[in-house]
Design a protein around this motif. Structure first.
Motif, PDB file in Angstrom:
ATOM      1  N   LYS A 157      52.432  22.402 -37.623  1.00  0.00           N
ATOM      2  CA  LYS A 157      51.919  23.177 -36.491  1.00  0.00           C
ATOM      3  C   LYS A 157      52.834  24.351 -36.198  1.00  0.00           C
ATOM      4  O   LYS A 157      54.059  24.204 -36.172  1.00  0.00           O
ATOM      5  N   HIS A 190      48.538  26.823 -32.823  1.00  0.00           N
ATOM      6  CA  HIS A 190      48.354  27.048 -31.384  1.00  0.00           C
ATOM      7  C   HIS A 190      48.108  28.545 -31.237  1.00  0.00           C
ATOM      8  O   HIS A 190      49.033  29.350 -31.312  1.00  0.00           O
ATOM      9  N   HIS A 246      43.467  22.423 -30.233  1.00  0.00           N
ATOM     10  CA  HIS A 246      43.029  22.537 -28.822  1.00  0.00           C
ATOM     11  C   HIS A 246      42.273  23.830 -28.525  1.00  0.00           C
ATOM     12  O   HIS A 246      42.651  24.590 -27.636  1.00  0.00           O
TER      13      HIS A 246
HETATM   14 ZN    ZN Z   1      49.636  23.691 -28.692  1.00  0.00          ZN
END
Ligand code: ZN
Ligand code: URP
Ligand code: ZN
Length: 468
Positions: A157, A190, A246
């Motif tokens: 990530k 993200h 998300h």
């Molecule tokens: Zn995040």
């Protein structure tokens, strides 16, 4: 080897429903016995234990591929340990989590992985794997990515948000994507434009706009859409599979859909909070809005229809929780008078299966699609299939027996997460987990926890099995 027969239920998988009994032998599913052809009664005689699942669904255990237990963040730690968080997950029908090991700047990925193993080892009630958060891109880190893959951690990530903390420049992201692509690993993103957001945050604070709602207003959906498009472009140049975490905004979803229509390996997840909560919750008075501070922020309600549609069209392939609990007292309160100091995150690992079932009840999702986004696709996306994510002979006996008629009210008074509020306080829902099996062991049964810390095992994962 002990055997269990789950009889009389409706088996729900990503490909449909089947009136079948399920025979478990030890840690594995031994057979799925369609009732109209097999005479499953004979197997019932042979089993050591029979669970009557009449009128219930029999589901593959939920797989939550985005949790943060004991995560250092915002000057504090998320409130669930691996022990409390995995126990709460089991209560809600989740039998596997994939959590994030967090590289701090100046540290190595492998040392980080060791640290996260030490946190989880011997403490989990259900099985678990790790992704790696890469926050310090340099030659050593890039080389270590391959070693992580060898250790069963093959998803990385990166952050376009949080300058000075996790933020990576476009150049660093490109390098990491190229490195991941060489091994077939997936980069998770993200996607929010943190540089622009930080300017908006500074302007709001300077103008005295310090309430929690400003967290949402300073992170507009356009800046999620822009970052998502940029991540997709970088992934295209690097030829790297990309998974947007998300996803909350219709602008970001449109970018994902366009890339997928063009045949690029771009995938996305959303989370229950974006399907059920909104900017109105962030605007609750008396600092109550702090309970709903997460990033990306909760959006105006009109984004929710696009997200449900995206789940149906598979432009959103997974629902995970981004479970990152901070107590209201003393943790969320760190941001009284300055919303930018509120630790970002919402608790939810216990409620994902139930909340998504509300989508089934409301006609937003079919039953098989519920199972697909909550279990089967997460397993395939993160290299766990067919060991996990399906009810089939040979798979792990991670099984949930779900009563679709039960009624319950979500509340801090009854949840099992180690956090002093519920983001869904008072919400009345239909359906509830009756029994959760993890590798054949009964962890939850009829309102009782029967699991044990340490039953949960680390899952080295294979590469993405969902590529186009
Ligand atoms: Zn995040
Ligand atoms: O607010 C959030 N999402 N907290 C957890 C960290 C992250 O960015 O996923
Ligand atoms: Zn997260």
């Amino acid at each position: 080897m002990s055997t269990i027969l789950i009889s009389g239920g409706t088996v729900v998988t990503a490909s449909g429903t089947l009136d079948a009994d399920v025979l478990v032998a030890g840690e594995k599913i031994a057979a799925v016995l369609a009732r109209d052809v097999t005479g499953a009664g004979e197997a019932a005689v042979a089993a050591d234990r029979v669970i009557d699942a009449t009128g219930k669904y029999v589901l593959p255990g939920g797989i939550d591929v985005h949790t943060h237990m004991e995560m250092p963040f915002g000057g504090t730690f998320s409130a669930d340990t691996f022990e409390t968080g995995t126990r709460a997950a089991a209560w809600g029908g989740t039998t596997t989590i994939v959590d994030f090991a967090v590289q701090a700047k100046g540290t190595s990925l492998l040392a980080t992985l060791d640290k996260w193993h030490a946190k989880a080892d011997g403490n989990c009630a259900i099985d678990y794997g790790f992704h790696m958060i890469v926050s310090d891109v340099n030659d050593t880190t890039l080389k270590e990515m391959d070693a992580c893959i060898g250790a069963g951690v093959n998803s990385f990530k990166m952050f376009m948000a949080y300058p000075g903390v996790f933020y990576a420049t476009d150049g660093e992201i490109l390098l990491a994507m190229q490195q991941a692509a060489r091994s077939g690993a997936t980069v998770m993103m993200h996607a929010e434009n943190g540089i622009a957001i930080d300017q908006l945050v500074a302007q709001a604070i300077a103008a005295g706009r310090t309430d929690p709602v400003n967290h949402g207003l300073t992170r507009p959906p356009e800046l999620e859409g822009e970052a998502t498009s940029r991540a997709i472009t970088l992934a295209k140049v690097a030829d790297c599979p990309l998974y947007i975490v998300h996803l909350s905004a219709s602008q970001a979803l449109a970018a994902v859909a366009e890339a997928r229509d063009a045949g690029q390996n771009v995938f996305a997840e959303t989370c229950p909070q974006y399907l059920f909560l909104s900017l109105d919750d962030l605007a609750r008075p008396d600092f109550e809005g702090a309970k709903f501070v997460c990033s990306p922020p909760l959006r105006p309600r009109d984004h929710q229809d696009s997200l449900w549609r995206g789940l149906r069209t598979n432009d959103l392939s997974v629902v995970s929780t981004d479970h990152c609990p901070f107590c209201f007292k003393e943790q969320k309160e760190l941001g009284r008078g300055d919303f930018s100091k509120i630790p970002n995150g919402i608790p939810g690992v216990e409620h994902r299966m139930d909340l998504l079932h509300q989508g089934v009840v409301a006609g937003q999702l079919t039953l098989p699609r519920w199972v697909e986004v909550a279990s089967t696709t997460p397993a395939r996306m993160f290299g766990l299939y067919p060991r996990k994510g399906v009810i089939a002979a040979g798979s792990d006996a991670d099984i949930v027996i779900y009563d679709p008629q039960a009624r319950q009210t979500l509340s801090v008074a009854t949840h099992h997460m180690n956090v002093d509020y519920s983001a869904y306080e008072g919400m009345e829902i239909t359906g509830r987990v009756v029994t959760t099996l993890s590798r054949g062991r009964t962890v939850i049964d009829d309102g009782k926890y029967l699991g044990a810390a340490g039953h949960g095992a680390f899952l080295p994962r294979g590469l993405n099995q969902y590529l186009l």
